[in-house]
Scaffold this motif. Structure first.
Motif, PDB file in Angstrom:
ATOM      1  N   ARG A 139      10.947  34.129  71.968  1.00  0.00           N
ATOM      2  CA  ARG A 139      10.256  34.952  72.973  1.00  0.00           C
ATOM      3  C   ARG A 139      10.584  34.478  74.385  1.00  0.00           C
ATOM      4  O   ARG A 139      10.776  35.294  75.297  1.00  0.00           O
ATOM      5  N   GLU A 161      10.035  39.156  74.612  1.00  0.00           N
ATOM      6  CA  GLU A 161       8.835  39.193  73.783  1.00  0.00           C
ATOM      7  C   GLU A 161       9.072  39.823  72.419  1.00  0.00           C
ATOM      8  O   GLU A 161       8.560  39.358  71.403  1.00  0.00           O
ATOM      9  N   HIS A 162       9.866  40.889  72.352  1.00  0.00           N
ATOM     10  CA  HIS A 162      10.038  41.607  71.093  1.00  0.00           C
ATOM     11  C   HIS A 162      11.454  41.470  70.529  1.00  0.00           C
ATOM     12  O   HIS A 162      11.875  42.271  69.701  1.00  0.00           O
ATOM     13  N   LYS A 165      14.654  40.160  68.420  1.00  0.00           N
ATOM     14  CA  LYS A 165      14.954  39.614  67.114  1.00  0.00           C
ATOM     15  C   LYS A 165      16.474  39.533  66.984  1.00  0.00           C
ATOM     16  O   LYS A 165      17.212  40.267  67.641  1.00  0.00           O
ATOM     17  N   TRP A 209      11.367  39.633  60.953  1.00  0.00           N
ATOM     18  CA  TRP A 209      12.373  40.336  61.747  1.00  0.00           C
ATOM     19  C   TRP A 209      13.073  41.446  60.973  1.00  0.00           C
ATOM     20  O   TRP A 209      13.705  42.305  61.573  1.00  0.00           O
TER      21      TRP A 209
END
Length: 290
Positions: A77, A82-83, A85, A109
């Protein structure tokens, strides 16, 4: 490319096996080369290859110790968003300290995990590794090695065999190199453009059987961890194969990254004197290779 049998449920057999061994470098994130950094998780390194831009993406190499998923995700992160993968997870091999968080991360993920075909039994729940060798010549960690799990995790549908042509999905600039010995399907990753090497446990930069040296991360280019290495002839040939690449930077599964002349000299010594400096004098899996 042969696909593994994934009919068993995904299972993390090491999830309840916290290993209370750590080092002064635990939690440290270090840049190794362009778009390559490594994170020390207790006593093992995981690598991040790539950058924040979605068009390029990134790949995780190895998955740390048991109970390390939160630590790895926190760094992700901070470093990638933050999101974010990865495009994939690549395993150098399937020993417990390199797959500790892989099941949890793969499920969170929903990304593929790649390993050499010969490692697939150990990451699809079909076969345990040979028992660690507490009788091998070495320090306190070697004597404690029977406490380390050797059971297989099962990645189920997430796992794939690495392509047989040496390419790595998601990493077009890199290729994988067979470096067996420490495990049957152990691989290392190499980027020819700047001669960056991710060696896994083909060799390491700390004397991994010595608890004192592991805790302090005392730098020393060594052969693979003794208590889990079962084929010393193959391990020697793997080190010689990596030394012939003349890497400019290397991050190994254990220990600090090494660069330039220090790396060249240390790896040349290890390759040229492997029988004397790496092969233990005795142990269950020692096969004299003179």
């Amino acid at each position: 490319m042969k696909e593994p049998n994934t009919d068993r449920d995904i299972e993390n057999t090491v999830d309840d096996r916290y290993i209370p061994i750590t080092s002064v470098k635990s939690g440290a994130l270090q840049t190794v080369a362009e778009r390559v950094c490594c994170l020390t998780v207790q006593v093992v390194n995981v690598c991040f290859i790539g950058n924040r831009e979605p068009a390029d993406g990134w790949v995780l190499v190895d998955a740390g110790m048991p109970h390390s998923a939160d630590t790895i995700q926190h760094v992700v992160r901070e470093q990638f968003g933050e999101h974010s993968k990865p495009k994939a997870i690549v395993l150098t091999h399937g020993h417990f300290d390199h797959v500790g968080a892989v099941v949890e991360l793969a499920e969170a993920w929903q990304v593929p995990v790649y390993a050499h075909e010969l490692e697939l039994p150990y990451v699809t729940g079909r076969q345990s590794y040979p028992d660690p060798d507490a009788s091998v010549e070495g320090g306190l960690l070697a004597k404690l090695s029977p406490l380390f799990p050797n059971e297989p995790v099962n990645l189920g549908k997430h796992v794939r065999a690495l392509p047989s042509d040496g390419t790595i999905p998601g990493l077009p600039e890199w290729r994988w190199i067979p470096t067996p010995g420490h495990s049957p399907g152990h691989v290392s990753l190499f980027r020819e453009a700047d001669r960056t090497l991710i060696a896994g446990d083909a060799f390491v930069t700390v004397r991994q059987d010595s608890l004192f040296k592991v805790i302090l991360q005392f730098e020393e280019i060594c052969g693979p961890p003794r208590y889990f290495t079962t084929d010393w002839k193959a391990a020697k040939e793997s080190v010689q194969r990596l030394e012939a690449l003349k890497p400019a930077a290397a991050v190994t599964g254990h220990g600090v990254p090494v660069f330039g002349a220090e790396l060249a000299q240390g790896l040349a010594r290890l390759s040229g004197q492997f029988d004397r400096v790496a092969v233990p004098d005795y142990g269950r899996y020692v096969d004299r290779i003179h």
